[in-house]
Scaffold this motif. Structure first.
Motif, short mmCIF file in Angstrom:
data_model
loop_
_atom_site.label_atom_id
_atom_site.label_comp_id
_atom_site.label_asym_id
_atom_site.label_seq_id
_atom_site.Cartn_x
_atom_site.Cartn_y
_atom_site.Cartn_z
N PRO A 29 0.82 -1.22 0.00
CA PRO A 29 0.00 0.00 0.00
C PRO A 29 0.85 1.26 0.00
CG PRO A 29 -0.14 -1.14 2.12
CD PRO A 29 0.53 -2.08 1.17
N TYR A 30 2.06 1.17 0.56
CA TYR A 30 2.94 2.34 0.59
C TYR A 30 3.47 2.66 -0.81
CZ TYR A 30 2.62 1.30 5.52
OH TYR A 30 2.14 1.04 6.77
N HIS A 31 3.75 1.60 -1.58
CA HIS A 31 4.20 1.83 -2.96
C HIS A 31 3.07 2.42 -3.80
CE1 HIS A 31 6.51 1.41 -6.62
NE2 HIS A 31 5.50 0.75 -7.17
N LEU A 32 1.86 1.90 -3.63
CA LEU A 32 0.72 2.46 -4.36
C LEU A 32 0.55 3.93 -4.03
CD1 LEU A 32 -1.86 2.40 -6.05
CD2 LEU A 32 -3.05 1.40 -4.08
N ALA A 33 0.67 4.31 -2.77
CA ALA A 33 0.54 5.71 -2.38
C ALA A 33 1.64 6.56 -3.02
CB ALA A 33 0.59 5.84 -0.86
N ALA A 34 2.86 6.01 -3.07
CA ALA A 34 3.97 6.74 -3.69
C ALA A 34 3.76 6.91 -5.19
CB ALA A 34 5.28 6.00 -3.42
N VAL A 35 3.21 5.90 -5.84
CA VAL A 35 2.92 6.00 -7.28
C VAL A 35 1.87 7.07 -7.54
CG1 VAL A 35 1.97 4.79 -9.29
CG2 VAL A 35 3.57 3.61 -7.76
N ARG A 36 0.82 7.10 -6.72
CA ARG A 36 -0.22 8.13 -6.89
C ARG A 36 0.37 9.53 -6.72
NH1 ARG A 36 -4.88 6.83 -2.88
NH2 ARG A 36 -5.79 8.64 -3.92
N GLN A 37 1.25 9.68 -5.74
CA GLN A 37 1.88 10.98 -5.52
C GLN A 37 2.78 11.35 -6.70
OE1 GLN A 37 4.23 11.15 -1.94
NE2 GLN A 37 4.31 13.37 -1.93
N ALA A 38 3.57 10.39 -7.19
CA ALA A 38 4.45 10.64 -8.34
C ALA A 38 3.64 10.98 -9.58
CB ALA A 38 5.33 9.42 -8.59
N TYR A 39 2.51 10.32 -9.76
CA TYR A 39 1.65 10.57 -10.92
C TYR A 39 1.18 12.02 -10.93
CZ TYR A 39 -1.63 9.11 -14.60
OH TYR A 39 -2.29 8.95 -15.80
N CYS A 40 0.74 12.49 -9.78
CA CYS A 40 0.29 13.89 -9.69
C CYS A 40 1.43 14.86 -10.00
CB CYS A 40 -0.26 14.17 -8.30
SG CYS A 40 -1.83 13.35 -7.95
N ALA A 41 2.62 14.56 -9.47
CA ALA A 41 3.76 15.45 -9.67
C ALA A 41 4.21 15.47 -11.13
CB ALA A 41 4.93 15.00 -8.77
N LEU A 42 4.15 14.33 -11.79
CA LEU A 42 4.63 14.24 -13.17
C LEU A 42 3.64 14.79 -14.19
CD1 LEU A 42 6.14 10.63 -13.07
CD2 LEU A 42 7.44 12.72 -13.51
N PHE A 43 2.34 14.59 -13.94
CA PHE A 43 1.35 14.84 -14.98
C PHE A 43 0.30 15.88 -14.61
CE2 PHE A 43 2.65 10.27 -15.32
CZ PHE A 43 3.50 10.45 -16.40
N ASP A 44 0.45 16.52 -13.46
CA ASP A 44 -0.46 17.59 -13.05
C ASP A 44 -1.93 17.16 -13.01
OD1 ASP A 44 1.60 19.48 -12.71
OD2 ASP A 44 1.59 19.92 -14.85
N CYS A 45 -2.15 15.89 -12.75
CA CYS A 45 -3.49 15.38 -12.51
C CYS A 45 -3.35 14.07 -11.76
CB CYS A 45 -4.27 15.19 -13.81
SG CYS A 45 -3.64 13.87 -14.85
N SER A 46 -4.42 13.57 -11.22
CA SER A 46 -4.36 12.32 -10.49
C SER A 46 -4.59 11.15 -11.43
CB SER A 46 -5.41 12.31 -9.38
OG SER A 46 -6.71 12.24 -9.93
N ILE A 47 -4.13 9.99 -11.00
CA ILE A 47 -4.39 8.78 -11.79
C ILE A 47 -5.89 8.50 -11.84
CG2 ILE A 47 -4.08 7.21 -9.81
CD1 ILE A 47 -2.80 5.23 -11.78
N GLU A 48 -6.62 8.85 -10.77
CA GLU A 48 -8.07 8.68 -10.77
C GLU A 48 -8.73 9.53 -11.86
OE1 GLU A 48 -6.85 8.08 -6.39
OE2 GLU A 48 -6.21 9.29 -8.10
N GLU A 49 -8.24 10.75 -12.05
CA GLU A 49 -8.82 11.61 -13.09
C GLU A 49 -8.61 11.00 -14.47
OE1 GLU A 49 -8.40 16.19 -12.17
OE2 GLU A 49 -6.63 15.15 -11.41
N ASP A 50 -7.42 10.47 -14.71
CA ASP A 50 -7.16 9.89 -16.03
C ASP A 50 -7.93 8.60 -16.25
OD1 ASP A 50 -5.58 11.89 -16.99
OD2 ASP A 50 -3.67 10.89 -16.64
N ILE A 51 -8.08 7.79 -15.21
CA ILE A 51 -8.90 6.58 -15.34
C ILE A 51 -10.34 6.97 -15.68
CG2 ILE A 51 -9.96 4.67 -14.05
CD1 ILE A 51 -7.28 4.42 -12.53
N THR A 52 -10.85 7.96 -14.99
CA THR A 52 -12.22 8.42 -15.24
C THR A 52 -12.38 8.93 -16.67
OG1 THR A 52 -12.51 9.01 -12.90
CG2 THR A 52 -14.01 10.03 -14.48
N ALA A 53 -11.35 9.59 -17.17
CA ALA A 53 -11.42 10.20 -18.50
C ALA A 53 -11.37 9.20 -19.64
CB ALA A 53 -10.30 11.22 -18.66
#
Length: 298
Positions: free
Chosen positions: A98-122
């Motif tokens: 779960p800690y790696h998943l949290a780190a990936v979500r944080q990195a995703y936001c930092a790299l792409f200026d949106c959340s992984i949830e937003e892109d999945i939804t889109a």
């Protein structure tokens, strides 16, 4: 480590230095390289190496959370071409801590200026969207904690939903996305004991389609991730040509996690050793690098 050893690049040195270092050590090497040469190690690897070897070395050198965030982004760009490209998101959610998943979500936001949830939804359509959103948004308890009564009760709930062909039922998604991995493995064991067949076989009986494929992938990644990644490796090399992206992903993301288990289960599943299959389908510095990550060289 200077990439420029006389004329050209010393590929053996690149393999020897980077493949022997942990994720934290590789990040220190990147930082030291920047200080010493005022250049990016990743940029120089990109310009000095080539082909599959270059791609593998870059994946390995990146911070794991950054690497997985980039792979998730690429997967979501391809999501319209089938569920196979969404494997990486299931792997990050169901075969990682779960800690790696949290780190990936944080990195995703930092790299792409949106959340992984937003892109999945889109880009991902229902019902896959519903399942993936819950999986990537969860934070599971990471200690071994079991409730045997809950395992039996939830095994029955899963069975009823599967029998009704409601694989995306709210309770199914809730169980798979929130329970700790130890609890889920106990639930899957109780399912088979109570209902006479493994849960993945019953999911297969629902029919074909992306949701069935996705849910079977979720179950396997939770129950036995080494078998999932052995399957990814094998699928990447059988048939005509090699799926180097899948081969790299499976070996590189699991080299520091459960590669020993993958190597043990691989010949049981496919009669060949993992090393023999890698040797049969790769060559040169690329082959040496992958074999080193599997613990078969150096």
């Amino acid at each position: 480590m200077n990439l420029y050893a006389g004329l050209g690049t010393d590929e053996k040195a690149v393999t020897w230095v980077l493949s022997q270092r942990t994720a934290s050590q590789r990040q220190l090497i990147r930082q030291a390289y920047q200080r010493l040469y005022n250049e990016s190690l990743i940029d120089n690897i990109t310009s000095e190496l080539s082909g599959d070897f270059k791609d593998a070395v870059i994946m390995w050198t990146l911070d794991p959370a950054e690497r997985d965030a980039k792979m998730a982004k690429e997967a979501l760009k391809k999501s319209k071409s089938g569920v196979k490209h969404l494997q990486v998101i299931v792997e990050i959610s169901c075969a990682s801590s779960p800690y790696h998943l949290a780190a990936v979500r944080q990195a995703y936001c930092a790299l792409f200026d949106c959340s992984i949830e937003e892109d999945i939804t889109a880009v991902v359509s229902m019902p896959l969207r519903k399942v993936l959103l819950r999986l990537v948004s969860s934070f599971r308890y990471d200690k071994e904690l079991l409730d045997i009564e809950a395992a039996a009760s939830e095994a029955n709930q899963l069975h009823e939903a599967i029998k009704a062909k409601q694989l995306d039922h709210d309770q199914v998604v809730h169980i798979l996305a929130t329970r700790n991995f130890f609890q889920l493995k106990a639930t899957f064991e109780r399912y088979e004991q109570m209902h006479g067949s493994p849960i993945d076989e019953d999911i297969s009986s629902v029919g074909k389609g992306d949701l069935v494929s996705l849910m079977k992938m979720v179950i396997l990644c939770i129950r036995c991730p080494e078998r999932h990644f052995a399957e990814v490796i094998r699928t990447s090399i059988v048939g005509f040509g090699t799926d180097e992206a899948a081969l790299n992903r499976a070996i590189i993301t699991r080299a520091e996690v459960d590669m020993k288990l993958i190597k043990e289960v691989y010949p049981i599943m496919y009669k060949n050793t993992l090393e023999d299959d890698v040797i049969g389908d790769t060559s040169g510095d690329y082959q040496d690098f992958l074999l080193t990550l599997t613990g078969s060289k150096f």
